[in-house]
Design an enzyme around this catalytic site. Structure first.
Site: not given
Length: 674
Positions: A390, A393, A460
């Site tokens: 991940d 973001e 997301d």
């Protein structure tokens, strides 16, 4: 001035401060580069594979007098550059115009498009005090009815990108992979890894790079979209072979808080005899960000946990974040060794989610090795072979062509190349450790990421019907952009209450579609949030509501059970599709025109697709829908009213017609090609 560089067998153009190089790069393909500096930078092939197999192809180069200019021909593709620098590219065999630069000036008064507008086709605007440029390349829109596909993943519902304005940058749920396939018979890679913009207008098309020293693109001619996509895979690399656990069902949620909670879910799947291949431990299972290990408070015995999962024949995936908390045990060492990204001013904080953090520098080979060694010791050596990388973001992205770091203001931005380098760290580490089939679940990717085992998920996204429609276009265009491994959060990520009938309907329709995606993965941050479990480590990052197939009531459970069974029936077929992707680069999910390029109707269909070449899928994309129209291309098709994919009681249809079928909540229409 035009010349033939015989040593590299390329056509060279120079006028004043500009140099242009056109050379063969694979069968039927050309690479075009231009610069306003003294020479091309060395060793900057970016997405393209630098291989003798690609660059040894000999092209035919001719330099003609007067107004003809120079031409270079490589199989099906021919480029001409005029004495004043305008490039036109055609299909050698058909004469079809593929690309023409948009030039509106008076440099060549014999050009029928000579103009006083003074607009350049290749515009390099220098940045004051720097040695780079804001680059804009302009192209004629040859045919306003041209259709363009690919370019990566964007949160919009259109499969055909002609007429769209696209940001070239990585964001959560946006993956810029700037390879496009045109209905005119070409594939185009904008080989400039950085922030920019692509405008695919009906009057003018343009590509921009906000910080670069070189214009760089690759173009291939082909007789079909499949041929073009597979040629691109030859030029940029192919995915590894998908491991067996990638063919079935993956269970995930945000987030399993404890070892016992995760194991209880795994045991329940086996108790119910439901197919499941993999379960995920999401983020904040660590004590602090930058400590790549299990928090012993909540995960007291990972070895025993992994052994039990192995006994249950369930693979385990763990989430890895690139952020390093300033309080973590590794921060000072990584700071001392230069393993953290830097900032040009302000405090060294890239994110402040659950702590003040900075990203490790994935573009530094030593930093990659350091993080991999931590992951290898604490995860890989325990038997975990699958990683969810991940990117924590990254809101924006940019790129510096010298050192891969270009930081703006007091916040850091992360390069377009960053997702690829992040995956590369784990791909290379696992390869060195002896695992050949690598899976790295990533939020973003760039051109060439596929060869590092990048499985891109759509980020997301909202739990809504609008979002579902966007994901269908996103997944198909990712495949057309050369990323065949793709998945989405079934049900969407943000919210969704398992007790609400409206969300249950959305979940069912998403689940049915997910059974016919490259990877089938249930994930989301459901409502309401669970109470905080503990007070230390990641406990303050609350967990969402239950998100297992039995969490949505008995009616939904029965439907999910049915589609889990269908996914399992597809295992051998899916394995064959993954082999095709590995060997040829062919997308797993395909727009209809991939298999039916001669069918004009197939090019117009945006709400259906093919799973491989055999299964025509018509997902339900609107609430309350109980019937839908389906276009059937040429051939013989079978439809099973109970939603199955095999049996003796199917309804048979001939192709090249539109039919209407029932689609009650229990089924998603799927037609099987005979």
């Amino acid at each position: 001035m035009l010349s033939h560089d015989t040593q590299k067998n390329r056509l060279v153009y120079q006028y004043d401060f500009e140099k242009v190089f056109i050379e063969p790069w694979g069968p039927n393909a050309l690479r075009v580069r231009a610069t306003h500096q003294h020479s091309l930078p060395s060793n900057q092939d970016w997405a393209l594979i630098s291989s003798p197999d690609l660059t040894s192809i000999k092209a035919t180069i001719k330099i003609e007098p007067d107004s003809v200019g120079g031409t270079i021909t490589n199989g099906k593709i021919t480029a001409n550059i005029s004495p004043r620098g305008k490039i036109i590219i055609k299909n050698t065999e058909t004469g079809q115009l593929l690309l023409e630069e948009y030039m509106r000036n008076r440099n060549d008064q014999l050009d029928p498009k000579c103009s006083a507008l003074l607009v350049e086709a290749r515009e390099f605007k220098p940045h004051a005090g720097r040695d780079d440029y804001h680059l804009t390349m302009r192209l004629e829109s040859i045919d306003r009815n041209e259709k363009i596909y690919g370019m990566g993943q964007y949160q919009q519902p259109y499969l055909d990108l002609k007429g769209l304005d696209l940001e070239l940058a990585q964001r959560n749920s946006q993956a810029s992979v700037p390879f496009a396939v045109s209905s005119l018979g070409y594939g185009f890679l904008w080989n400039n890894p950085g922030i920019g913009r692509a405008v695919l207008g009906k009057n003018v098309m343009s590509f921009e790079a906000y910080s670069t020293r070189v214009l760089d693109y690759w173009i291939v001619a082909g007789d079909s979209p499949k041929e073009i996509v597979e040629a691109y895979a030859d030029a940029t690399g192919k995915v590894p072979m998908m491991p067996e656990y990638g063919l079935g069902f993956w269970q995930c949620k945000l987030r399993y808080q404890t070892q016992e909670e995760l194991l209880s879910v795994a045991r329940e799947y086996r108790k119910r005899k439901l197919p499941i291949d993999l379960i995920v431990i999401d983020f904040f299972h660590w004590p602090l960000q930058g400590e790549w290990k299990f928090d012993p408070v909540y995960w007291p015995d990972p070895d025993a946990m992994i052994k039990e999962l192995n006994d249950l024949k369930i693979e385990l995936m763990v989430s890895i974040w690139p952020t390093v908390d300033i309080r973590s045990e590794n921060y000072e060492e990584m700071l001392e060794k230069g393993y953290l990204i830097r900032m040009d001013r302000g405090i060294r904080t890239a994110m402040n989610f659950q702590g003040e953090t900075v990203h490790f520098d994935a573009t530094n080979p030593d930093s990659r090795k350091y993080v991999w060694e931590k992951a290898r010791k604490n995860y890989y050596s325990k038997g975990i072979k699958v990683f969810w990388l991940d990117e924590a973001e990254p809101e924006y992205s940019a790129y510096d062509f010298d050192n891969y770091r270009y930081h703006l203001g007091s916040n850091v931005t992360i390069g377009n190349i960053y997702p690829r380098e992040y995956a590369r760290a784990f791909y290379e580490g696992q390869t060195e450790a002896g695992q050949e089939n690598i899976v790295n679940l990533l939020r973003c990717a760039w051109a060439g990421s596929q060869k590092y085992g990048a499985l891109v998920w759509s980020g997301d996204i909202a739990s809504s019907w609008e979002s579902l429609r966007c994901q269908l276009a996103a997944g198909l265009n990712m495949g057309m952009a050369g990323i065949p491994w793709w998945t989405t959060d079934i049900g969407g990520f943000h919210g969704g209450d398992p007790t609400k009938d409206s969300f249950r309907e959305l979940l069912v329709r998403w689940f049915q579609w997910g059974a016919f995606c490259p990877v089938m993965r249930l994930h989301g941050d459901r409502e309401p949030k669970q109470p905080q479990h503990g007070t230390t480590g990641g406990a303050t990052c609350l967990s969402g509501a239950e998100n297992e197939v039995w969490s949505y009531g008995e009616e939904v459970y029965v439907i999910c059970e049915k589609y889990l069974s269908i996914r399992e029936q597809l295992r051998d077929y899916t394995r064959a599709l993954m082999k095709e992707a590995h060997e040829k680069g062919t997308p797993v999910i395909r727009p209809l025109f991939i298999e039916f390029p001669e069918d004009k109707n197939a090019w117009a269909i945006e709400d259906q697709y093919l799973y491989g070449s055999k299964y025509l899928c018509a997902p339900i994309l609107y609430p309350g829908q109980k019937k839908r129209s389906v276009y059937l291309p040429e051939g013989n098709w079978t439809f099973f009213k109970d939603g199955s994919i095999t049996g003796d009681h199917g309804e048979h249809f001939s192709g090249q017609q539109t039919v209407e079928v029932d689609c009650p909540i229990e089924i998603m229409p799927v037609f099987v090609r005979d």
